[in-house]
Design a protein around this motif. Structure first.
Motif, PDB file in Angstrom:
ATOM      1  N   PRO A  86       0.843  -1.285  -0.047  1.00 57.31           N
ATOM      2  CA  PRO A  86      -0.047   0.064  -0.164  1.00 57.31           C
ATOM      3  C   PRO A  86       0.812   1.254  -0.044  1.00 57.31           C
ATOM      4  N   GLU A  87       2.212   1.191   0.053  1.00 61.15           N
ATOM      5  CA  GLU A  87       3.081   2.419   0.174  1.00 61.15           C
ATOM      6  C   GLU A  87       3.318   2.806  -1.292  1.00 61.15           C
ATOM      7  N   PRO A  88       3.601   4.197  -1.164  1.00 60.77           N
ATOM      8  CA  PRO A  88       4.017   4.694  -2.525  1.00 60.77           C
ATOM      9  C   PRO A  88       5.242   4.017  -3.174  1.00 60.77           C
ATOM     10  N   ASN A  89       5.502   4.019  -4.736  1.00 66.20           N
ATOM     11  CA  ASN A  89       6.677   3.362  -5.241  1.00 66.20           C
ATOM     12  C   ASN A  89       7.941   3.823  -4.511  1.00 66.20           C
ATOM     13  N   PRO A  90       9.031   3.275  -4.345  1.00 69.80           N
ATOM     14  CA  PRO A  90      10.198   3.869  -3.912  1.00 69.80           C
ATOM     15  C   PRO A  90      11.036   4.784  -4.737  1.00 69.80           C
ATOM     16  N   ASN A  91      10.766   4.447  -6.023  1.00 62.19           N
ATOM     17  CA  ASN A  91      11.426   5.370  -6.906  1.00 62.19           C
ATOM     18  C   ASN A  91      10.302   6.090  -7.898  1.00 62.19           C
ATOM     19  N   VAL A  92      10.805   7.229  -7.771  1.00 56.99           N
ATOM     20  CA  VAL A  92       9.730   8.158  -8.561  1.00 56.99           C
ATOM     21  C   VAL A  92      10.070   8.067  -9.999  1.00 56.99           C
ATOM     22  N   LEU A  93       8.852   7.732 -10.954  1.00 56.48           N
ATOM     23  CA  LEU A  93       9.183   7.570 -12.508  1.00 56.48           C
ATOM     24  C   LEU A  93       9.088   8.886 -12.835  1.00 56.48           C
ATOM     25  N   VAL A  94       9.970   9.847 -12.764  1.00 64.93           N
ATOM     26  CA  VAL A  94       9.896  11.360 -13.262  1.00 64.93           C
ATOM     27  C   VAL A  94       9.712  11.324 -14.556  1.00 64.93           C
ATOM     28  N   GLY A  95       8.677  12.131 -15.084  1.00 69.37           N
ATOM     29  CA  GLY A  95       8.634  12.658 -16.468  1.00 69.37           C
ATOM     30  C   GLY A  95       7.486  11.493 -17.021  1.00 69.37           C
ATOM     31  N   ALA A  96       7.013  10.372 -16.240  1.00 65.86           N
ATOM     32  CA  ALA A  96       6.047   9.559 -17.093  1.00 65.86           C
ATOM     33  C   ALA A  96       4.580  10.108 -17.094  1.00 65.86           C
ATOM     34  N   LEU A  97       4.210  10.031 -18.349  1.00 65.02           N
ATOM     35  CA  LEU A  97       2.715  10.326 -18.552  1.00 65.02           C
ATOM     36  C   LEU A  97       1.726   9.173 -18.147  1.00 65.02           C
ATOM     37  N   VAL A  98       1.153   9.070 -17.077  1.00 67.53           N
ATOM     38  CA  VAL A  98       0.427   7.903 -17.024  1.00 67.53           C
ATOM     39  C   VAL A  98      -0.731   7.886 -17.734  1.00 67.53           C
ATOM     40  N   GLY A  99      -1.497   6.753 -17.669  1.00 65.71           N
ATOM     41  CA  GLY A  99      -2.918   6.600 -18.618  1.00 65.71           C
ATOM     42  C   GLY A  99      -3.887   7.722 -18.264  1.00 65.71           C
ATOM     43  N   GLY A 100      -3.985   7.969 -17.001  1.00 69.06           N
ATOM     44  CA  GLY A 100      -4.824   9.281 -16.780  1.00 69.06           C
ATOM     45  C   GLY A 100      -6.314   8.748 -16.459  1.00 69.06           C
ATOM     46  N   PHE A 128      -9.736   9.371 -11.130  1.00 66.76           N
ATOM     47  CA  PHE A 128      -8.676   8.755 -11.208  1.00 66.76           C
ATOM     48  C   PHE A 128      -8.280   8.135  -9.902  1.00 66.76           C
ATOM     49  N   VAL A 129      -7.739   6.719 -10.068  1.00 62.87           N
ATOM     50  CA  VAL A 129      -7.498   6.141  -8.627  1.00 62.87           C
ATOM     51  C   VAL A 129      -5.871   5.913  -8.934  1.00 62.87           C
ATOM     52  N   ASP A 130      -5.181   6.184  -7.894  1.00 66.95           N
ATOM     53  CA  ASP A 130      -3.901   5.829  -7.872  1.00 66.95           C
ATOM     54  C   ASP A 130      -3.550   4.699  -7.025  1.00 66.95           C
ATOM     55  N   GLN A 131      -3.671   3.638  -7.775  1.00 62.18           N
ATOM     56  CA  GLN A 131      -3.249   2.455  -7.336  1.00 62.18           C
ATOM     57  C   GLN A 131      -2.672   1.543  -8.429  1.00 62.18           C
ATOM     58  N   ARG A 132      -1.535   0.779  -7.943  1.00 67.89           N
ATOM     59  CA  ARG A 132      -0.807   0.018  -8.942  1.00 67.89           C
ATOM     60  C   ARG A 132      -1.430  -0.884  -9.591  1.00 67.89           C
ATOM     61  N   ASP A 133      -2.523  -1.593  -9.141  1.00 71.12           N
ATOM     62  CA  ASP A 133      -3.385  -2.509 -10.007  1.00 71.12           C
ATOM     63  C   ASP A 133      -4.117  -1.845 -10.857  1.00 71.12           C
ATOM     64  N   ASN A 134      -4.234  -0.592 -11.039  1.00 73.11           N
ATOM     65  CA  ASN A 134      -5.275   0.084 -11.661  1.00 73.11           C
ATOM     66  C   ASN A 134      -4.452   0.369 -12.886  1.00 73.11           C
ATOM     67  N   TYR A 135      -3.835  -0.608 -13.715  1.00 74.06           N
ATOM     68  CA  TYR A 135      -2.966  -0.292 -14.924  1.00 74.06           C
ATOM     69  C   TYR A 135      -3.677   0.573 -15.852  1.00 74.06           C
ATOM     70  N   MET A 136      -4.957   0.457 -16.183  1.00 77.35           N
ATOM     71  CA  MET A 136      -5.564   1.343 -17.212  1.00 77.35           C
ATOM     72  C   MET A 136      -5.238   2.764 -17.202  1.00 77.35           C
ATOM     73  N   GLN A 137      -5.127   3.064 -15.716  1.00 80.82           N
ATOM     74  CA  GLN A 137      -4.915   4.525 -15.724  1.00 80.82           C
ATOM     75  C   GLN A 137      -3.486   4.944 -15.007  1.00 80.82           C
ATOM     76  N   THR A 138      -2.883   3.876 -14.423  1.00 81.85           N
ATOM     77  CA  THR A 138      -1.501   4.293 -13.499  1.00 81.85           C
ATOM     78  C   THR A 138      -0.467   3.741 -14.597  1.00 81.85           C
ATOM     79  N   GLU A 139      -0.467   2.983 -15.491  1.00 82.09           N
ATOM     80  CA  GLU A 139       0.708   2.621 -16.402  1.00 82.09           C
ATOM     81  C   GLU A 139       0.972   3.814 -17.259  1.00 82.09           C
ATOM     82  N   ALA A 140       2.311   3.928 -17.480  1.00 80.34           N
ATOM     83  CA  ALA A 140       2.783   5.147 -18.491  1.00 80.34           C
ATOM     84  C   ALA A 140       3.627   4.345 -19.706  1.00 80.34           C
ATOM     85  N   CYS A 141       3.440   5.039 -20.453  1.00 82.72           N
ATOM     86  CA  CYS A 141       4.322   4.848 -21.813  1.00 82.72           C
ATOM     87  C   CYS A 141       5.259   5.546 -22.480  1.00 82.72           C
TER      88      CYS A 141
END
Length: 527
Positions: free
Chosen positions: A459-473, A480-493
């Motif tokens: 449940p903790e924030p990522n230990p490394n900040v993926l600076v500059g990543a534009l997430v799915g939104g 928007f739900v900031d959860q690691r398993d919410n890949y439709m919204q929180t994955e970046a490309c």
């Protein structure tokens, strides 16, 4: 990352943006002299710097001495070994560790286009070197992957086995099987996009590194010839890609796209002839499109063709180029919600909304094309005629700016969707490397499923900040739900962030000009 991997919807509450009264006054005054009034002031220089930093997080291979993202280390050092070819390098496209050729090539094309249009602005911002390094990391890999005229390595690793594990790239135990296209297993879309990327990059390096530029152009021409001669969709030859980056639009858009970039790079009539002769049968002047993406290139192609129309030497092809322009106008008008018929949906908060999976990719590409088209109109002293009214270049640029400002925090969630920018951004990005303790801090091996046990479900924030990543939104209601398993919204490309580079450079230039106006104007200087 992938368009239809799994289907889940998430809900959250909506906040309201707070706009200080003084900011409203300043923006009103600023609008007198420049593009339309802003809701908040944003640090485009910081956003630009961070967007370029993201590509260093996505590097595969042996990292260079000047690597700025220090939580990453070397990875994928045996890629291609089983096949007897050196495929070390390139980019991981998103939060996993497969190297997918098609989205990687589109990323490089968009980075290159951004520099071609806004080189001076990037130089003034002090980011030109970082931008060219980001391109070269990709093109160096493409040179390796193009092992002979009619062979291009399309992918390293496969999504199915990769997604079974949650590991840092430095610990990878998943398959690094490599897949190729060749004469018997064609992939015109992949060959075309890679040709476009290398041709566009050759323009970027033409003056600063002419030898490298020439090498890229040589590969681009060979790849285009290969893709055109042996036609077929790459996902028919490389079946493992179908669930992740299937070429839904086919290969005709990529072949036209490659031709126009080769024409820009070489000024050879044969490529212009291809663009003109195949305009109709390849859909270039037939398809009116409302998205621009790693899969669908028509809108970008049509915008470049519109630019060619402005040059006197192309008047003999004006009839066809006018038809390309008509389709480009359809795309621009659809984004502005001024078409009679199909328009791109907007969320209540004003964000362009194409589809629920990784929607921000369509926002950043739209903002880029809108910005380019605004420049075309301004330079030719023309206006755009939509069904919903006549539009000037300022209105188009203002709308592009509104999309960037939404990304940076001017939205109902008060959330910056560019990771590391501002004070409120996603902290649980769906990304293996960012979500696990850095290899440089802890070199202890983390096994395939061990990452799921200890890190994915944390449940903790990522230990490394993926600076500059534009997430799915956010979704269609700006939620928007900031959860690691919410890949439709929180994955970046990578292809989400790539178009931002050019637009941010342009907005930074306008901001600097506005500051000059403020300094020179007694009216503005009094506030």
């Amino acid at each position: 990352m992938e368009e239809e991997k799994k289907k889940k919807l998430y809900n959250s509450t909506i906040g309201a943006p707070i706009i200080p009264r003084c900011a409203q006054l300043w923006c009103f005054l600023l609008s007198i002299f420049t593009i339309s009034a802003c809701a908040q002031a944003f640090d485009y220089a910081d956003a630009l710097k961070k967007s370029l930093l993201y590509f260093e997080s996505q590097r595969s291979g042996r990292l260079p001495y000047n690597q700025r993202v220090t939580w990453r280390d070397h990875s994928g050092l045996t890629d291609g070994l089983e096949q007897g070819v050196d495929l070390v390098g390139g980019y991981y496209d998103a939060g996993d560790h497969v190297k997918f050729g098609l989205p990687m090539a589109f990323t490089v094309t968009m980075l290159s286009w951004g520099i071609i249009e806004y080189r001076q602005q990037l130089a003034v911002a002090g980011e030109l070197e970082h931008a060219t390094e980001a391109i070269k990391w990709g093109t160096d890999y493409f040179i390796k992957a193009h092992t002979s005229p009619n062979v291009l390595w399309a992918e390293v690793g496969d999504g199915d086995t990769d997604h079974y594990c949650w590991q840092r790239p430095e610990d990878m135990t998943t398959s690094r099987q490599a897949y190729k296209i060749d004469e018997n297993n064609p992939g015109s879309d992949l060959a075309g996009e890679t040709a476009a990327a290398m041709a566009a990059a050759s323009i970027v390096f033409k003056k600063t590194n002419p030898h490298y530029s020439h090498l890229l152009l040589h590969h681009a021409q060979q790849l285009f010839e290969f893709g055109d001669k042996y036609r077929g969709k790459y996902d028919g030859s490389v079946g493992v890609v179908k669930s992740y980056y299937a070429s839904v639009s086919g290969y005709m858009d990529e072949l036209l796209w490659a031709a126009v970039w080769l024409y820009k790079a070489t000024d050879k009539d044969e490529y212009l002839k291809y663009l003109i002769d195949k305009a109709h049968c390849f859909g270039g002047i037939g398809w009116a499109i409302t998205e621009f993406s790693w899969d669908v290139k028509y809108a970008g192609l049509q915008v470049i063709a519109s630019k060619l129309l402005m040059e006197e030497k192309h008047t003999k092809h004006a009839h066809i180029l006018e038809q390309y322009k008509s389709k480009a106008e359809y795309y621009i008008c659809s984004c502005l919600n001024k078409n009679n018929g199909t328009n791109v949906e907007h969320t209540p908060g004003g964000l362009l909304y194409v589809r629920q999976w990784n929607n921000m990719q369509y926002v950043s590409t739209a903002a880029f094309l809108l910005t380019i088209y605004s420049d075309i109109l301004q330079n030719s002293n023309q206006k755009l005629k939509c069904h919903g009214g006549i539009v000037g270049h300022q209105e188009i640029l203002s709308f592009a700016k509104s999309q960037i400002d939404y990304i940076l925090g001017s939205n109902p969630m008060n959330m910056s969707y560019l990771v590391g920018y501002g004070s409120n951004y996603p902290t649980m990005v769906h990304h293996r490397g960012a979500s696990i303790v850095s290899y440089r801090e802890n070199k202890g091996f983390i096994g395939c499923t061990q990452g799921y046990d200890y890190w994915y479900s944390s449940p903790e924030p990522n230990p490394n900040v993926l600076v500059g990543a534009l997430v799915g939104g956010p979704d269609c209601q700006d939620k928007f739900v900031d959860q690691r398993d919410n890949y439709m919204q929180t994955e970046a490309c990578t292809y989400n962030t790539a178009p931002l580079v050019g637009v941010l450079a342009k907005l930074l230039q306008i901001e600097d000009q506005s500051l000059d106006l403020n300094h020179d104007s007694p009216l503005l200087a009094s506030y």
